[in-house]
Design an enzyme around this catalytic site. Sequence first.
Site, PDB file in Angstrom:
ATOM      1  N   ARG A   1      36.610  31.025 -16.967  1.00  0.00           N
ATOM      2  CA  ARG A   1      37.785  30.430 -17.639  1.00  0.00           C
ATOM      3  C   ARG A   1      37.470  30.145 -19.101  1.00  0.00           C
ATOM      4  NH1 ARG A   1      42.784  30.769 -16.616  1.00  0.00           N
ATOM      5  NH2 ARG A   1      42.505  30.069 -14.478  1.00  0.00           N
TER       6      ARG A   1
ATOM      7  N   ARG B   1      37.791  42.053 -15.289  1.00  0.00           N
ATOM      8  CA  ARG B   1      37.148  40.784 -15.671  1.00  0.00           C
ATOM      9  C   ARG B   1      36.218  40.236 -14.586  1.00  0.00           C
ATOM     10  NH1 ARG B   1      42.002  36.234 -15.587  1.00  0.00           N
ATOM     11  NH2 ARG B   1      42.717  36.604 -13.454  1.00  0.00           N
TER      12      ARG B   1
ATOM     13  N   HIS C   1      42.213  38.744 -23.581  1.00  0.00           N
ATOM     14  CA  HIS C   1      42.878  37.465 -23.311  1.00  0.00           C
ATOM     15  C   HIS C   1      42.140  36.294 -24.003  1.00  0.00           C
ATOM     16  CE1 HIS C   1      44.545  34.213 -20.843  1.00  0.00           C
ATOM     17  NE2 HIS C   1      45.312  35.050 -20.198  1.00  0.00           N
TER      18      HIS C   1
ATOM     19  N   ASP D   1      54.280  30.275 -22.669  1.00  0.00           N
ATOM     20  CA  ASP D   1      53.751  31.514 -22.096  1.00  0.00           C
ATOM     21  C   ASP D   1      54.711  32.622 -22.528  1.00  0.00           C
ATOM     22  OD1 ASP D   1      52.576  32.415 -18.727  1.00  0.00           O
ATOM     23  OD2 ASP D   1      52.509  33.472 -20.667  1.00  0.00           O
TER      24      ASP D   1
ATOM     25  N   GLU E   1      46.537  36.739 -27.415  1.00  0.00           N
ATOM     26  CA  GLU E   1      45.974  37.904 -26.729  1.00  0.00           C
ATOM     27  C   GLU E   1      46.490  39.214 -27.314  1.00  0.00           C
ATOM     28  OE1 GLU E   1      47.037  35.068 -23.059  1.00  0.00           O
ATOM     29  OE2 GLU E   1      47.002  37.218 -22.588  1.00  0.00           O
TER      30      GLU E   1
END
Length: 293
Positions: free
Chosen positions: A67, A93, A162, A207, A265
Site C-alpha cells: 500500500r 503488482r 498508481h 476518485d 496516476e
Amino acid sequence: MQKSSADARHTEQIDAHGLKALRLRAAGSEALVYLHGAHVTSFRTQEHGELLWLSRAAVYAEGKAIRGGVPICFPWFGAHPREPRFPAHGFARTRAFRLEGSEERGDSVLAELSFESDEQTLALFPHPFKARLRVSVGRELGLAFEVENRGDAAFDYELALHTYLGVSDARQITLSGLGSARYDDKVSGAKACVEGEAPLRFRGETDRVYDSTARVTIEDPAQRRRLIVDKTASRTTVVWNPWIEKAQRLSDFGDDEWPHMVCVEAANASPHGIRLPPDARHTTTTIISAETL
Ligand code: TA6
C-alpha cells in the site's frame, strides 16, 4: 542493459520486510524498488526529502500489493470488466519481477525489471507478453512500463502507474493541470463531467478518471514544495484520495493516514486502453519530481 552490477555506489540488493529489493542511489537521491511487483516504495531527494507516500500498515507478502509507492496496475485497471473474481487492478503488482540489470546513465542510475506471461497469467489474460519496468533514479524518478506482445494476435490492455504522492495535508493542497478536462467521477457515478479551471481542492473522497495527457502539479505550502507528475504515452490521469470512511475500510491503510497522500496516476484506462499488435511494444512513463515553493 548489462547484467546487474554489484556496484554498491548505485545499486544495492537488499532484503526488506522479508522481500528482495534494490536500493538505487544517484545525484543525491535514493529509491527503493521491490522485485515483488517491481514496486517502487520510496523516492527521496536531497533537496525535498521523500516524495512518495507509503502506509505504515502496508503488508509485504506474496499475493498482496504493497500500500503506497507506485503499484503497477496491469493488464486491467480497477475491477475486471467481466470476471469479478479476478484481482482488482490486474496481477502485475503481485508478481515476482526479475532484475535484468542496472547501470549508470549520466547522473542517474537505471534499473530494468521484467516478468513474462506464464500459465497463471494466461489463465487470467490469455495473451503471451513480456513486461518491463525501467526505473530511472536521479534528480527525478522516472518509471517506464513497457508491454511487448509475444503472441500472434493483437490484445487490449489497461495500465496505471498508481503513484501515491506524500503531502502535508490533502485538505491544504491544490492540484493543477486538469482544468477543463473531462472525467468520470467514481464516487458519485457521474460520467463525462468537466473539471473547472480553478485548481482542484480536496473536500472529501475523490476518485476521478480524467481524459488528460497533461502535467499535473500539486502545491503543498506547508512542505514548501510543488510536486510534479509528468507522463508520456498516457491518455488517462486518475486522482484518488479515499478520505475517512474508505481509509477505515482498508485494512492496510492507517485510519489517520488519508490526509498525507494523494494518488496521481499516469494511466491508459478505458476508453483509452492500448491495443497492441503482434510483436509490437508500448511504453507508458511517469516522471515524479519536486520544486521548492
Ligand atoms: O486508482 C483509484 C482506485 O481505482 C480507487 O478506486 C481505489 O480502489 C484505489 O484504486 C486502490 O485500489 P486497491 O485495489 O489498491 O485498494
